[in-house]
Design a protein around this motif. Structure first.
Motif, PDB file in Angstrom:
ATOM      1  N   MET A  34      38.512  27.735  34.841  1.00  0.00           N
ATOM      2  CA  MET A  34      39.388  26.985  36.142  1.00  0.00           C
ATOM      3  C   MET A  34      40.014  28.444  36.947  1.00  0.00           C
ATOM      4  O   MET A  34      40.038  28.393  37.797  1.00  0.00           O
ATOM      5  N   LEU A  35      40.041  29.607  36.731  1.00  0.00           N
ATOM      6  CA  LEU A  35      40.688  31.216  37.386  1.00  0.00           C
ATOM      7  C   LEU A  35      39.206  31.540  38.452  1.00  0.00           C
ATOM      8  O   LEU A  35      39.740  31.901  38.854  1.00  0.00           O
ATOM      9  N   ARG A  36      38.423  31.297  37.910  1.00  0.00           N
ATOM     10  CA  ARG A  36      37.095  31.428  38.671  1.00  0.00           C
ATOM     11  C   ARG A  36      37.792  30.991  40.557  1.00  0.00           C
ATOM     12  O   ARG A  36      37.051  31.163  41.503  1.00  0.00           O
ATOM     13  N   ALA A  51      41.945  40.845  40.199  1.00  0.00           N
ATOM     14  CA  ALA A  51      41.315  41.897  40.093  1.00  0.00           C
ATOM     15  C   ALA A  51      42.223  42.817  38.537  1.00  0.00           C
ATOM     16  O   ALA A  51      40.816  43.512  37.976  1.00  0.00           O
ATOM     17  N   VAL A  52      42.668  41.770  37.433  1.00  0.00           N
ATOM     18  CA  VAL A  52      42.713  41.381  36.050  1.00  0.00           C
ATOM     19  C   VAL A  52      41.317  40.876  35.472  1.00  0.00           C
ATOM     20  O   VAL A  52      40.728  41.572  34.893  1.00  0.00           O
ATOM     21  N   MET A  53      40.984  39.862  35.962  1.00  0.00           N
ATOM     22  CA  MET A  53      39.042  39.757  35.485  1.00  0.00           C
ATOM     23  C   MET A  53      38.601  40.466  36.042  1.00  0.00           C
ATOM     24  O   MET A  53      37.101  40.493  35.207  1.00  0.00           O
ATOM     25  N   LEU A  58      42.884  40.987  29.682  1.00  0.00           N
ATOM     26  CA  LEU A  58      43.382  39.726  30.499  1.00  0.00           C
ATOM     27  C   LEU A  58      44.506  39.156  30.863  1.00  0.00           C
ATOM     28  O   LEU A  58      45.163  40.047  31.417  1.00  0.00           O
ATOM     29  N   VAL A  59      44.401  37.678  31.490  1.00  0.00           N
ATOM     30  CA  VAL A  59      44.827  37.387  32.364  1.00  0.00           C
ATOM     31  C   VAL A  59      46.117  37.092  31.358  1.00  0.00           C
ATOM     32  O   VAL A  59      46.171  36.488  30.339  1.00  0.00           O
ATOM     33  N   SER A  60      48.137  37.081  31.750  1.00  0.00           N
ATOM     34  CA  SER A  60      48.643  36.980  31.126  1.00  0.00           C
ATOM     35  C   SER A  60      48.977  35.901  30.534  1.00  0.00           C
ATOM     36  O   SER A  60      48.659  34.505  30.997  1.00  0.00           O
ATOM     37  N   HIS A 155      25.251  35.808  39.578  1.00  0.00           N
ATOM     38  CA  HIS A 155      25.874  37.110  38.680  1.00  0.00           C
ATOM     39  C   HIS A 155      26.798  37.238  38.617  1.00  0.00           C
ATOM     40  O   HIS A 155      28.046  37.548  39.578  1.00  0.00           O
ATOM     41  N   ARG A 156      27.595  37.347  37.518  1.00  0.00           N
ATOM     42  CA  ARG A 156      28.940  37.318  37.654  1.00  0.00           C
ATOM     43  C   ARG A 156      29.507  38.793  37.998  1.00  0.00           C
ATOM     44  O   ARG A 156      28.853  39.808  37.828  1.00  0.00           O
ATOM     45  N   ASP A 157      30.423  39.016  38.292  1.00  0.00           N
ATOM     46  CA  ASP A 157      31.583  40.304  39.015  1.00  0.00           C
ATOM     47  C   ASP A 157      31.684  40.702  37.951  1.00  0.00           C
ATOM     48  O   ASP A 157      31.443  42.296  37.388  1.00  0.00           O
TER      49      ASP A 157
END
Ligand code: AMP
Length: 219
Positions: A34-36, A51-53, A58-60, A155-157
């Motif tokens: 969902m976040l991606r 930036a957090v990911m 962890l996202v808040s 390929h995920r960052d």
């Protein structure tokens, strides 16, 4: 049937979540996906969390809890759901408990850190369908493309060694305590059933074992 999948990043949660979701006809809810999607869409949520990911943090809890509360209230979650990547902290688990959706199963997929680091360098994901592949261990039929949708795999960052080690330490510090949290909940109120599975087995063997355990428990 409400299920939580726990385990370090790269344990195979996404792969098994897809399989269980198809087999038991319940939606798979992945906060990471969902976040991606929000990041790809450059929505205000996406801009806030990118930036957090990328740093493997962890996202808040506030953001994640709001996202999940909205998602589990949708009608397709009535027969149940499978959570992949949530909860990841004790406050998230408490928030889930507060909305009175009792969890039937917590499945912990166990894999050692060094195996994870090796695995993730070869991981490829389909951004839309959420299907997960590995260039050697679980390749798609056509190189670089999702078997079902044909979309291009990425390929995920955050699947680089440095970030993955950070994500593993975050997992051990903040998410692993949830195993004890749910084991204690089981002792006090009789659910959820806590299942542990060796995540170094093949994708197929894990799928068979999980299907058997879930069916058995279902009676
Ligand atoms: P995943 O795909 O589950 O590995 O999630 C990728 C990244 O999204 C994580 O490293 C976090 O930055 C963020 N994320 C996903 N789920 C959560 C969660 N439940 N709580 C906080 N951050 C999350």
């Amino acid at each position: 049937m409400r299920i939580i999948l726990l385990g370090p990043p790269g344990a195979g949660k996404g792969t098994q979540a897809n399989l269980i979701s198809e087999q038991f006809h319940i939606p798979m809810i992945s906060t990471g996906n969902m976040l991606r999607a929000a990041v790809a869409a450059k929505s205000s949520l996406g801009l806030k969390v990118k930036a957090v990911m990328d740093a493997g943090k962890l996202v808040s809890d506030d953001i994640i809890i709001a996202l999940i509360e909205e998602r589990v209230a949708k009608p397709d979650c009535e027969p149940g759901f499978l959570l992949d990547g949530f909860p990841r902290t004790i406050p998230q688990a408490e928030a889930l408990d507060d909305v009175n959706l009792s969890i039937d199963y917590v499945i912990e997929i166990q894999v050692d850190d060094e195996v994870i680091v090796k695995r993730l360098s070869g991981r490829r994901v389909a951004p839309t369908s959420g299907h997960v592949y590995h260039v050697h261990y679980n390749p798609p039929k056509m190189e670089g493309l999702d078997d079902e949708t044909g979309e291009r795999l990425v390929h995920r960052d955050d699947d680089t060694e440095e970030v993955i080690r950070k994500r593993l330490s975050v997992y051990h510090e903040q998410t692993e305590p949830l195993i004890l949290f749910y084991e204690q909940m089981m002792q006090t109120i009789g659910h959820p059933q806590c299942i542990k599975i060796d995540g170094t087995q093949s994708v197929h063997d894990i799928q068979i074992e999980l299907a058997r355990l879930l069916k058995e428990e279902k009676g």
